[in-house]
Write a protein that holds these residues in place. Structure first.
Motif, PDB file in Angstrom:
ATOM      1  N   GLU A 283       0.830  -1.214   0.000  1.00 37.67           N
ATOM      2  CA  GLU A 283       0.000   0.000   0.000  1.00 37.67           C
ATOM      3  C   GLU A 283       0.863   1.261   0.000  1.00 37.67           C
ATOM      4  O   GLU A 283       0.582   2.211  -0.735  1.00 37.67           O
ATOM      5  CB  GLU A 283      -0.958  -0.018   1.201  1.00 37.67           C
ATOM      6  CG  GLU A 283      -1.711   1.286   1.459  1.00 37.67           C
ATOM      7  CD  GLU A 283      -2.573   1.763   0.288  1.00 37.67           C
ATOM      8  OE1 GLU A 283      -2.811   0.970  -0.637  1.00 37.67           O
ATOM      9  OE2 GLU A 283      -2.964   2.945   0.293  1.00 37.67           O
ATOM     10  N   VAL A 284       1.932   1.245   0.812  1.00 41.55           N
ATOM     11  CA  VAL A 284       2.831   2.405   0.844  1.00 41.55           C
ATOM     12  C   VAL A 284       3.417   2.628  -0.550  1.00 41.55           C
ATOM     13  O   VAL A 284       3.414   3.742  -1.083  1.00 41.55           O
ATOM     14  CB  VAL A 284       3.966   2.209   1.879  1.00 41.55           C
ATOM     15  CG1 VAL A 284       5.001   3.327   1.763  1.00 41.55           C
ATOM     16  CG2 VAL A 284       3.403   2.172   3.294  1.00 41.55           C
TER      17      VAL A 284
ATOM     18  N   ARG B 272       2.302   1.532  -3.515  1.00 38.19           N
ATOM     19  CA  ARG B 272       1.267   1.907  -4.481  1.00 38.19           C
ATOM     20  C   ARG B 272       0.888   3.389  -4.338  1.00 38.19           C
ATOM     21  O   ARG B 272       0.845   4.129  -5.309  1.00 38.19           O
ATOM     22  CB  ARG B 272       0.009   1.041  -4.263  1.00 38.19           C
ATOM     23  CG  ARG B 272      -1.126   1.311  -5.244  1.00 38.19           C
ATOM     24  CD  ARG B 272      -2.485   0.923  -4.673  1.00 38.19           C
ATOM     25  NE  ARG B 272      -2.873   1.733  -3.531  1.00 38.19           N
ATOM     26  CZ  ARG B 272      -3.378   2.978  -3.632  1.00 38.19           C
ATOM     27  NH1 ARG B 272      -3.539   3.531  -4.814  1.00 38.19           N
ATOM     28  NH2 ARG B 272      -3.697   3.659  -2.549  1.00 38.19           N
ATOM     29  N   ALA B 273       0.668   3.800  -3.058  1.00 39.77           N
ATOM     30  CA  ALA B 273       0.189   5.164  -2.822  1.00 39.77           C
ATOM     31  C   ALA B 273       1.261   6.192  -3.176  1.00 39.77           C
ATOM     32  O   ALA B 273       0.959   7.233  -3.770  1.00 39.77           O
ATOM     33  CB  ALA B 273      -0.227   5.317  -1.362  1.00 39.77           C
ATOM     34  N   LEU B 274       2.524   5.911  -2.827  1.00 39.93           N
ATOM     35  CA  LEU B 274       3.592   6.866  -3.140  1.00 39.93           C
ATOM     36  C   LEU B 274       3.757   7.005  -4.658  1.00 39.93           C
ATOM     37  O   LEU B 274       3.970   8.105  -5.170  1.00 39.93           O
ATOM     38  CB  LEU B 274       4.914   6.439  -2.485  1.00 39.93           C
ATOM     39  CG  LEU B 274       4.985   6.627  -0.966  1.00 39.93           C
ATOM     40  CD1 LEU B 274       6.318   6.123  -0.418  1.00 39.93           C
ATOM     41  CD2 LEU B 274       4.780   8.098  -0.577  1.00 39.93           C
TER      42      LEU B 274
END
Lengths: 193, 140
Positions: free
Chosen positions: B118-119, B121-123
């Motif tokens: 998630e980190v 993907r989001a970054l």
């Protein structure tokens, strides 16, 4: 003294603290764990997820700042109500309590305008973890503001008639606690970007 | 009750108004802090340290002023201070127990694959959106 007619549980005290006041402090003790757990969880996730900094940059500091000003001022009104009640002036205490309550209403109106804009921009409670915490923490806080206002109206009505003046202090203690929670929510949700 | 009445005489309305004025000054400082921080960097003092100090340092001072003066904790029985401190300790205990699992995404024998993904993907999404000049905060 009217204490002669009170139930025995409200007149005796092992701690030397009046029972009603002690009860309010215990409510606040349990509230510390409720809000504390929520805010501690938020801090953990915020520190563990660098991408949240970008999400948090969309909150509006001016809305948060204005609401901090409103709550601090309403806290002043609450302590002035307590001051008046201590001097036996129920009418004045009731007026200050109504002022405090008005502060609570202004706070909720600002919050409503703020949230409407954010939701319209797609920042909803399901957008991501940051916004989930944002709406949960500020939402539970807003529920406390609503509850405080309702109780304050009841106590103001009694104080106006010169009845149960000690309750003015009790609702004040609760209101200051709600103020303190916001004092921490403000930097957590609005300033630390 | 006697100590309470003594207190009321010493602390008139003007005392409360003074505390309120100090609280407002602190509020203004906490808003200005992050705005001025980048211009105040000096030696080891970095902007993020100034922001942390003005945001959370001031919040603690504000909370203390409200608790001591408006909630009258300064003249309340010690019992209440112990009660509140115990609750704050429980909160810290909760943080100490849970935060390693939440803040770290891998340890010696474990890995939180979902959080790491998630980190990442989001970054990536934020970087891509920034390149297009969009606000990525509302993706699902």
């Amino acid at each position: 003294m009217s204490t002669m007619t009170r139930p025995i549980a409200t007149t005796r005290s092992a701690t030397g603290i009046p029972t009603g006041k002690l009860a309010v402090w215990w409510v606040i003790g349990s509230e510390i764990v409720i809000f504390g757990g929520l805010l501690a969880s938020y801090v953990m996730f915020r520190l563990g997820h660098p991408e949240w900094a970008e999400y948090a940059s969309h909150t509006n500091t001016w809305f948060g700042g204005a609401n901090t000003f409103v709550l601090l001022t309403s806290s002043l009104f609450a302590v002035l109500a307590h001051h008046a009640a201590e001097h036996g002036d129920g009418k004045k205490a009731a007026k200050w309590l109504l002022g405090t309550c008005a502060g609570g209403l202004v706070f909720l109106c600002i919050k409503a305008v703020e949230w409407t804009g954010e939701i319209q921009h797609g920042y909803t409670i399901t957008a991501n973890g940051f916004w989930s915490f944002y709406y949960t923490a500020a939402g539970i806080h807003a529920l406390h503001v609503i509850a405080g206002c309702i109780i304050m109206l009841i106590i103001a009505n009694q104080a106006r008639k010169g009845e149960e003046l000690h309750r003015v202090e009790l609702i004040g203690i609760y209101w200051h606690f709600v103020d303190i929670v916001w004092i921490f929510l403000f930097p957590l949700l609005y300033i630390a970007k | 009750m006697a100590e309470h009445q003594d207190h009321a005489e010493h602390h008139g309305q003007s005392h409360y108004v003074k505390i309120w004025a100090v609280l407002l000054v602190l509020l203004i400082l906490s808003i200005l802090g992050p705005i001025l921080a980048p211009h105040m960097e000096f030696g080891f003092l970095k902007a993020w340290m100034i922001t942390l100090m003005t945001a959370f340092g001031i919040a603690i001072v504000k909370a203390y002023l409200v608790a001591a003066n408006f909630m009258h904790l300064n003249i309340e029985k010690r019992y209440i201070t112990y009660l509140l401190t115990t609750m704050l300790m429980l909160m810290l205990l909760f943080f100490a127990g849970v935060s390693p699992d939440v803040m770290k995404h891998k340890g010696q024998n474990w890995e939180n694959v979902a959080a790491e993904a998630e980190v990442e993907r989001a970054l990536k999404a934020e970087a891509a959106a920034a390149a297009h000049g969009e606000h990525p905060g509302n993706e699902h």
